[in-house]
Design a protein around this motif. Structure first.
Motif, PDB file in Angstrom:
ATOM      1  N   ALA A  84       0.833  -1.199   0.000  1.00  0.00           N
ATOM      2  CA  ALA A  84       0.000   0.000   0.000  1.00  0.00           C
ATOM      3  C   ALA A  84       0.872   1.254   0.000  1.00  0.00           C
ATOM      4  N   THR A  85       1.939   1.243   0.793  1.00  0.00           N
ATOM      5  CA  THR A  85       2.867   2.378   0.811  1.00  0.00           C
ATOM      6  C   THR A  85       3.471   2.582  -0.569  1.00  0.00           C
ATOM      7  N   ALA A  86       3.872   1.478  -1.184  1.00  0.00           N
ATOM      8  CA  ALA A  86       4.474   1.570  -2.510  1.00  0.00           C
ATOM      9  C   ALA A  86       3.492   2.182  -3.491  1.00  0.00           C
ATOM     10  N   ARG A  87       2.246   1.754  -3.408  1.00  0.00           N
ATOM     11  CA  ARG A  87       1.246   2.280  -4.339  1.00  0.00           C
ATOM     12  C   ARG A  87       1.024   3.762  -4.111  1.00  0.00           C
ATOM     13  N   GLU A  88       1.040   4.185  -2.838  1.00  0.00           N
ATOM     14  CA  GLU A  88       0.873   5.606  -2.563  1.00  0.00           C
ATOM     15  C   GLU A  88       2.006   6.433  -3.154  1.00  0.00           C
ATOM     16  N   LEU A  89       3.225   5.856  -3.128  1.00  0.00           N
ATOM     17  CA  LEU A  89       4.355   6.573  -3.706  1.00  0.00           C
ATOM     18  C   LEU A  89       4.220   6.671  -5.222  1.00  0.00           C
ATOM     19  N   GLY A  90       3.451   5.766  -5.818  1.00  0.00           N
ATOM     20  CA  GLY A  90       3.335   5.749  -7.264  1.00  0.00           C
ATOM     21  C   GLY A  90       4.068   4.585  -7.890  1.00  0.00           C
ATOM     22  N   ILE A  91       4.260   3.512  -7.111  1.00  0.00           N
ATOM     23  CA  ILE A  91       4.882   2.309  -7.656  1.00  0.00           C
ATOM     24  C   ILE A  91       3.786   1.291  -7.910  1.00  0.00           C
ATOM     25  N   GLY A  92       3.639   0.895  -9.154  1.00  0.00           N
ATOM     26  CA  GLY A  92       2.627  -0.107  -9.495  1.00  0.00           C
ATOM     27  C   GLY A  92       3.313  -1.363  -9.948  1.00  0.00           C
ATOM     28  N   MET A  93       2.675  -2.501  -9.702  1.00  0.00           N
ATOM     29  CA  MET A  93       3.308  -3.753 -10.117  1.00  0.00           C
ATOM     30  C   MET A  93       2.296  -4.688 -10.758  1.00  0.00           C
ATOM     31  N   VAL A  94       2.682  -5.268 -11.895  1.00  0.00           N
ATOM     32  CA  VAL A  94       1.873  -6.283 -12.554  1.00  0.00           C
ATOM     33  C   VAL A  94       2.572  -7.614 -12.329  1.00  0.00           C
ATOM     34  N   PHE A  95       1.930  -8.494 -11.576  1.00  0.00           N
ATOM     35  CA  PHE A  95       2.559  -9.748 -11.198  1.00  0.00           C
ATOM     36  C   PHE A  95       2.511 -10.759 -12.323  1.00  0.00           C
ATOM     37  N   GLN A  96       3.423 -11.730 -12.250  1.00  0.00           N
ATOM     38  CA  GLN A  96       3.452 -12.800 -13.237  1.00  0.00           C
ATOM     39  C   GLN A  96       2.215 -13.684 -13.084  1.00  0.00           C
ATOM     40  N   HIS A  97       1.922 -14.031 -11.860  1.00  0.00           N
ATOM     41  CA  HIS A  97       0.704 -14.792 -11.594  1.00  0.00           C
ATOM     42  C   HIS A  97      -0.250 -13.835 -10.907  1.00  0.00           C
ATOM     43  N   PHE A  98      -1.149 -13.268 -11.683  1.00  0.00           N
ATOM     44  CA  PHE A  98      -2.016 -12.273 -11.066  1.00  0.00           C
ATOM     45  C   PHE A  98      -3.156 -12.978 -10.364  1.00  0.00           C
ATOM     46  N   SER A  99      -3.531 -12.423  -9.225  1.00  0.00           N
ATOM     47  CA  SER A  99      -4.527 -13.071  -8.402  1.00  0.00           C
ATOM     48  C   SER A  99      -5.817 -12.293  -8.505  1.00  0.00           C
ATOM     49  N   LEU A 100      -6.666 -12.700  -9.421  1.00  0.00           N
ATOM     50  CA  LEU A 100      -7.929 -12.010  -9.589  1.00  0.00           C
ATOM     51  C   LEU A 100      -9.047 -12.854  -8.996  1.00  0.00           C
ATOM     52  N   PHE A 101     -10.195 -12.190  -8.779  1.00  0.00           N
ATOM     53  CA  PHE A 101     -11.374 -12.894  -8.282  1.00  0.00           C
ATOM     54  C   PHE A 101     -12.229 -13.267  -9.483  1.00  0.00           C
ATOM     55  N   GLU A 102     -12.279 -14.568  -9.792  1.00  0.00           N
ATOM     56  CA  GLU A 102     -12.935 -15.014 -11.018  1.00  0.00           C
ATOM     57  C   GLU A 102     -14.406 -14.675 -11.069  1.00  0.00           C
ATOM     58  N   ALA A 103     -15.074 -14.726  -9.930  1.00  0.00           N
ATOM     59  CA  ALA A 103     -16.522 -14.565  -9.943  1.00  0.00           C
ATOM     60  C   ALA A 103     -16.935 -13.097  -9.907  1.00  0.00           C
ATOM     61  N   LEU A 104     -15.967 -12.207  -9.825  1.00  0.00           N
ATOM     62  CA  LEU A 104     -16.311 -10.790  -9.773  1.00  0.00           C
ATOM     63  C   LEU A 104     -16.059 -10.147 -11.131  1.00  0.00           C
ATOM     64  N   THR A 105     -16.670  -8.982 -11.337  1.00  0.00           N
ATOM     65  CA  THR A 105     -16.492  -8.318 -12.620  1.00  0.00           C
ATOM     66  C   THR A 105     -15.148  -7.588 -12.649  1.00  0.00           C
ATOM     67  N   VAL A 106     -14.792  -7.142 -13.852  1.00  0.00           N
ATOM     68  CA  VAL A 106     -13.556  -6.387 -14.030  1.00  0.00           C
ATOM     69  C   VAL A 106     -13.542  -5.173 -13.100  1.00  0.00           C
ATOM     70  N   ALA A 107     -14.639  -4.430 -13.090  1.00  0.00           N
ATOM     71  CA  ALA A 107     -14.689  -3.221 -12.274  1.00  0.00           C
ATOM     72  C   ALA A 107     -14.591  -3.548 -10.790  1.00  0.00           C
ATOM     73  N   GLU A 108     -15.259  -4.621 -10.369  1.00  0.00           N
ATOM     74  CA  GLU A 108     -15.205  -4.992  -8.949  1.00  0.00           C
ATOM     75  C   GLU A 108     -13.790  -5.383  -8.548  1.00  0.00           C
ATOM     76  N   ASN A 109     -13.120  -6.125  -9.419  1.00  0.00           N
ATOM     77  CA  ASN A 109     -11.743  -6.507  -9.143  1.00  0.00           C
ATOM     78  C   ASN A 109     -10.842  -5.292  -8.976  1.00  0.00           C
ATOM     79  N   ILE A 110     -11.004  -4.347  -9.881  1.00  0.00           N
ATOM     80  CA  ILE A 110     -10.151  -3.162  -9.818  1.00  0.00           C
ATOM     81  C   ILE A 110     -10.497  -2.339  -8.587  1.00  0.00           C
ATOM     82  N   SER A 111     -11.784  -2.217  -8.314  1.00  0.00           N
ATOM     83  CA  SER A 111     -12.224  -1.418  -7.170  1.00  0.00           C
ATOM     84  C   SER A 111     -11.651  -1.950  -5.857  1.00  0.00           C
TER      85      SER A 111
END
Lengths: 526, 306
Positions: A84-111
Motif C-alpha cells: 500500500a505504501t508503494a502504491r501511494e508513492l506511485g509504484i505499481g506492479m503487474v505480477f506474473q501470476h495475477f490473483s484475480l477474483f474469477e466470480a467478480l467483474t472487471v470493475a469490482e476486481n479493480i475497485s
C-alpha cells in the motif's frame, strides 16, 4: 562510486537502490544490489531463474523487507513497509501470476485494489476510457471467469494505470501473451515511458528486451554482474552475462545408429474424457533405442492427451495401443509402465510433475515407490520408506542437475520454475530409464537450465535409451530430435528424419496437412 | 379465519425459522466459511430465549437473549476455526452437539412450563382488510424481520462495498489478503451475524411457533437451513423462495396426512435434501454458474503467513 552517486542525483533519477541485501536464513537471495531507475526509461532486469529478480522487485514493492541497504525514492531515503505504501508513492506492479477474483467483474476486481480516493462512482467509465485509450480495451462489466489470460493481465495493467504510477514494475508480462497481444503491450509501455513513467521490466525473452529496454541490469546468484545498454548487445552476449559463461552449446553426437524399437504406438485411439479435450485418432509411432523423436504442434492439439495415453494416466481398452519393450500395456497403469524401465515427465511441473507442498525427497518417493532400478528400493512394504536412500537420490539429483534450493530438502513449491523443472527431469533421468517420455522439457525455463536439460536428454539417448519429446518450441525440437512428427487435432503425421525437414514443412503439418477426413476416423472409432 | 388463511399462516410460521437461520448461514458461506453448527446455535437460542422470557416476562427480552446466545456460540466457532484454524466441519459438528447437550441442561427446569408467546402485529384498518389483511399486515414481527433481513443481505452483498469485500474474501482469501483486507476479521463478523440469526430462529421456535421448551426442539431445522443455502446457490432471493417452498411442502404434507392421504412423513422430511442433491447436480453441470456463485474458498482455513 557510492560516495559520488548522491551528488549526481539529477531530477531524472526516480528510484535508487543502494547495497540492498535480503537474506533468508543463511541464504542471500540478494547481495548488495545497486540499481538506478530513471523517469521515462524502460529498465530490464535479467537473470536466470533463482537469480534473485523477484526478491529484489518485491522489496521495491514493499512485499518483502530488506535485511540491509537502502531504497531512495526521488532523493529521499525511505522504508516501504507494505505494498500500500508503494502504491501511494506511485509504484505499481503487474505480477506474473495475477490473483484475480474469477466470480467478480472487471470493475469490482479493480475497485477492491484501489485506495479509497480513487473509488469514485464513475470508476466503470474511467476503466473503459482509460483501457481504450491505451489500446487495452476492457469491458468493466465482464466477469473475469469469461476472460482470456491476456485480458486478465490487462485488468492488472489498467488497475496500475488508474493510480497514475511513476514506476511500473512488470514481471514477465509476455509469458502469457500471444505475439499480437505482446505487441499491443509494448506500444502501451512505450507510450508510458514517453509520458515520463519509469518501467522496470523483468523478462526471459532477450529479443524482447533488446526491442524495448533502454538499460539492463543482470543478476546472477543474487548479485549484480553487469549493467549495460541492451541495444549494444546481442541476445547471446546477454545470455552469457546471465549464465556466467557462454551458454553451453548442446552437443550432438551424430554418429549413432538407432537400434530396436522400444516404444510403439499402434492405431492408438482415445476419446477425450473432458468436454474441451482432444480425441486421439489412429496414432502410429515407433521410437527406437538410441534416438530422440520429437512431436511438434501448436498447444491444445492433443499433446496432453497423448502424453496421458502413453504414460498410462489414461489407460486404453486396446492392449496393443501402447507397446513398451515388447510388452502390450494399453491397460497397464502408470506404475506398471514405470516398472518396464520407463519414465515420464509431464508438462505441468508444479501440481502434476511434483506436489508443491511436499518436500523434494517426498516427491522422489511419489514417482519412485513402485520401481526398483538399483539394489536399494526407496520403499519396501511393511519396512516403510527408506529415507536415507531418498536423501541420497535427492542430493545426487541436486548435484548432477544443478538444482538450487534454499535448503537441501526444501518444499518443491518453494523452488523457482527452472530449478523445479531441473529437479523433475533429473529425478527421472537419475533412473537411467530405457524409455523416456517428456512433455515440454524446457517450458518457461531460462537458457542455462534449458541447455542443461537438453544435453542430459541427448546424453541419455546416446546411451541407448528411446526418448519421445513433446514440445511446442521448434528451436528445441531441431536441437534435440533425430526424427520429427507433428500432431494436429489429435492426428499424428508420419515421423521424418530431422535433417530432411524444414520449418515450413512442419508449419504446414501443424495446420493439418496430414489429417485424414475425420468422419471416416470417427466411424472407425465408434 | 378461512381454511386457506389458516394454511398460509402455518406455512409462513413454518418457513420463517428456516429463512432466519439460512440467511445468516448464507452470509457466513459467502465469506468462505462452512458453519455446520447452525442446529446447535439455534437450539441454544431457543432455550435461552425461552428462559429469559420466563424470567423477565417479556418475549422481546427473550429474543434479545437468544440472539446473544447464538452469537456467543458462533464466536466460539469463529475462535476455533479462524484463530486456531481448526477443521471447520469437525468444529461445526461439535458446536451442534455442544448446543444440543447444553440446551438440555439449561432447559431441564423449564420443561412443561407454559410459554410466553410473541404477539402479532396489528395495524388499524390494514390488518382488518378482508382476505389479505391478516396475512400481510397481521403476522408476528419476526416474519417481517426475516424478510427485511433477506432484502438487506441481498442489497449489501450485491450493491455495497462491504458486500464486495465479503464476496472477495469468500472467493479467494489469498488474493483478498494480498490486497490488504483482513480475511479473519471479515469472517469473524460474518460468523457472528450467522450466529445472531440462528439464535433468532431458535427464539422463533420457542416463543412463536410452539411457545414452550422441549428438548431438541429444533428437530433438524438447522440442517434444512444448511441444505437451503446450497439449494439457493448462495442467492438470497432464491433462499427465501426455497424456505417458503420447503415450509409449504412440509405443512401441506401434514395436512395431507391429516386427511388420510397416506404420504409417509419420512418422505416429506427428506424432500429438502433430495432437492439439495438435485440443486448440487444442476450446479455442477454448469461450470459458469458454479464459478460465479460458489464461494471458492468455502470451508478452507486461512493462515495469513502463506
Amino acid at each position: 562510486m557510492s560516495s559520488t552517486s548522491s551528488v549526481e542525483n539529477s531530477p531524472q533519477v526516480l528510484l535508487e537502490v543502494r547495497a540492498l541485501t535480503k537474506k533468508f536464513g543463511d541464504f542471500a537471495a540478494n547481495q548488495s544490489i545497486d540499481l538506478v531507475l530513471e523517469a521515462g526509461k524502460t529498465h530490464a532486469l535479467l537473470g536466470e531463474n533463482g537469480a534473485g529478480k523477484s526478491t529484489l522487485v518485491k522489496m521495491i514493492y514493499g512485499a518483502l523487507q530488506p535485511t540491509a541497504g537502502s531504497i531512495i525514492w526521488q532523493g529521499q531515503e525511505l522504508k516501504i513497509d507494505n505494498p500500500a505504501t508503494a502504491r501511494e508513492l506511485g509504484i505499481g506492479m503487474v505480477f506474473q501470476h495475477f490473483s484475480l477474483f474469477e466470480a467478480l467483474t472487471v470493475a469490482e476486481n479493480i475497485s477492491l485494489a484501489l485506495p479509497p480516493q480513487l473509488r469514485t462512482h464513475d470508476l466503470e467509465e474511467r476503466i473503459a476510457t482509460l483501457s481504450k485509450d491505451y489500446g487495452l480495451p476492457l469491458n468493466p462489466h465482464a466477469l473475469v471467469a469469461d476472460l482470456s489470460v491476456g485480458e486478465r493481465q490487462r485488468i492488472e495493467i489498467v488497475r496500475c494505470l488508474l493510480q497514475e504510477p511513476r514506476l511500473l514494475i512488470m514481471d514477465e508480462p509476455t509469458a502469457v501473451l500471444t505475439p499480437q497481444e505482446a505487441d499491443a503491450l509494448f506500444a502501451t509501455l512505450n507510450r508510458l515511458t514517453q509520458e515520463g513513467c519509469a518501467v522496470l521490466y523483468i523478462s526471459h525473452r532477450l529479443e524482447e528486451v533488446k526491442q524495448l529496454c533502454h538499460d539492463a541490469t543482470i543478476l546472477r546468484h543474487g548479485e549484480v554482474v553487469a549493467q549495460l545498454d541492451p541495444q549494444e548487445e546481442t541476445a547471446s552476449t546477454l545470455a552469457q552475462h546471465m549464465v556466467g559463461s557462454s551458454v553451453h552449446e548442446v552437443r550432438r553426437h551424430d554418429s549413432h545408429e538407432a537400434g530396436e524399437v522400444l516404444l510403439q504406438l499402434l492405431n492408438l485411439k482415445q476419446a477425450s474424457d473432458t468436454p474441451f479435450g482432444v480425441d486421439l485418432i489412429d496414432i502410429n509411432l515407433q521410437v527406437r533405442s538410441g534416438e530422440i523423436v520429437a512431436i511438434a504442434g501448436v498447444a491444445g492439439n492433443g499433446q496432453g492427451e497423448l502424453f496421458a495415453a502413453i504414460s498410462g494416466e489414461q489407460t486404453n481398452k486396446d492392449f496393443d495401443a501402447v507397446i513398451i519393450q515388447d510388452v502390450s500395456c494399453g491397460q497397464l497403469g502408470i506404475n506398471g509402465r514405470r516398472q518396464l524401465d520407463t519414465a515420464f515427465v509431464p508438462e505441468e511441473r508444479n501440481g502434476h510433475g511434483a506436489v508443491g507442498d511436499f518436500s523434494l525427497t517426498e516427491n522422489i518417493l511419489l514417482s519412485r515407490h513402485a520401481v526398483t532400478d538399483g539394489d536399494v528400493p526407496v520403499h519396501k512394504g511393511w519396512a516403510g520408506i527408506n529415507q536415507a536412500e531418498l536423501s541420497r537420490i535427492n542430493s545426487h539429483v541436486a548435484q548432477t542437475y544443478d538444482v538450487r534450493s534454499a535448503s537441501v530438502d526444501a518444499e518443491a513449491g518453494s523452488l523457482s520454475g527452472g530449478n523445479l523443472q531441473k529437479f523433475v527431469v533429473g529425478r527421472e533421468l537419475d533412473r537411467q530409464p530405457k524409455v523416456l517420455v517428456i512433455n515440454q522439457p524446457t517450458w518457461g525455463v531460462d537458457a542455462g537450465a534449458a541447455a542443461l536439460i537438453r544435453q542430459a536428454l541427448i546424453d541419455l539417448s546416446r546411451q541407448g535409451s528411446a526418448i519421445l519429446v513433446i514440445s511446442q518450441d521448434l528451436d528445441e525440437i531441431f536441437e534435440l530430435a533425430d526424427r520429427i512428427a507433428v500432431i494436429s487435432r489429435g492426428q499424428l503425421s508420419e515421423a521424418h528424419a530431422a535433417s530432411e525437414m524444414t520449418r515450413e514443412e512442419i508449419g504446414l503439418l501443424m495446420s493439418g496437412a496430414h489429417e485424414k477426413p475425420t468422419n471416416t476416423a470417427s466411424e472407425g472409432g465408434h | 379465519m378461512s381454511a386457506y388463511e389458516a394454511i398460509i399462516l402455518t406455512i409462513i410460521t413454518a418457513s420463517t425459522p428456516l429463512l432466519l437461520a439460512a440467511i445468516g448461514e448464507l452470509v457466513v458461506e459467502r465469506s468462505g466459511v462452512l458453519n455446520l453448527g447452525i442446529e446447535g446455535m439455534m437450539v441454544m437460542g431457543a432455550v435461552s430465549g425461552f428462559a429469559m422470557a420466563q424470567i423477565t416476562g417479556s418475549a422481546w427480552v427473550g429474543i434479545l437473549m437468544a440472539m446473544v446466545a447464538g452469537t456467543a456460540m458462533s464466536l466460539l466457532f469463529a475462535f476455533m476455526t479462524q484463530t486456531l484454524v481448526t477443521n471447520q466441519v469437525a468444529t461445526g459438528l461439535s458446536i451442534t452437539l455442544l448446543g444440543l447437550g447444553l440446551s438440555g441442561l439449561i432447559g431441564s427446569g423449564f420443561v412443561g412450563m407454559p410459554g410466553i408467546k410473541l404477539g402479532y402485529v396489528s395495524i388499524p384498518v390494514l390488518t382488518d382488510l378482508p382476505y389479505v389483511g391478516k396475512l400481510v399486515f397481521g403476522q408476528d414481527p419476526l416474519v417481517y424481520i426475516s424478510l427485511g433481513l433477506t432484502v438487506g443481505v441481498a442489497y449489501v452483498l450485491k450493491r455495497t462495498r462491504m458486500g464486495l469485500i465479503i464476496r472477495a474474501v469468500g472467493q479467494n482469501h489469498d488474493s483478498a489478503h494480498a490486497l490488504g483486507y483482513s480475511v479473519i476479521k471479515v469472517r469473524y463478523a460474518c460468523i457472528a451475524f450467522g450466529g445472531m440469526t440462528s439464535g433468532l430462529a431458535g427464539a422463533y421456535l420457542s416463543l412463536v411457533y410452539t411457545p414452550q421448551w422441549i428438548e431438541n426442539m429444533t428437530a433438524g431445522r438447522g440442517w434444512i437451513a444448511l441444505a437451503l443455502v446450497v439449494f439457493s446457490t448462495w442467492l438470497p432471493g432464491r433462499l427465501a423462495a426455497g424456505a417458503y417452498l420447503f415450509g409449504g411442502v412440509w405443512i401441506l404434507g401434514l395436512y395431507a396426512q391429516g386427511m388420510g392421504m397416506g404420504i409417509p412423513s419420512q418422505l416429506l422430511s427428506s424432500l429438502p435434501y433430495v432437492a439439495t442433491i438435485l440443486a448440487l447436480i444442476v450446479i455442477s453441470t454448469n461450470r459458469r454458474l458454479s464459478v460465479i456463485n460458489t464461494p471458492a474458498s468455502l470451508g478452507r482455513g486461512f493462515v495469513p503467513d502463506r
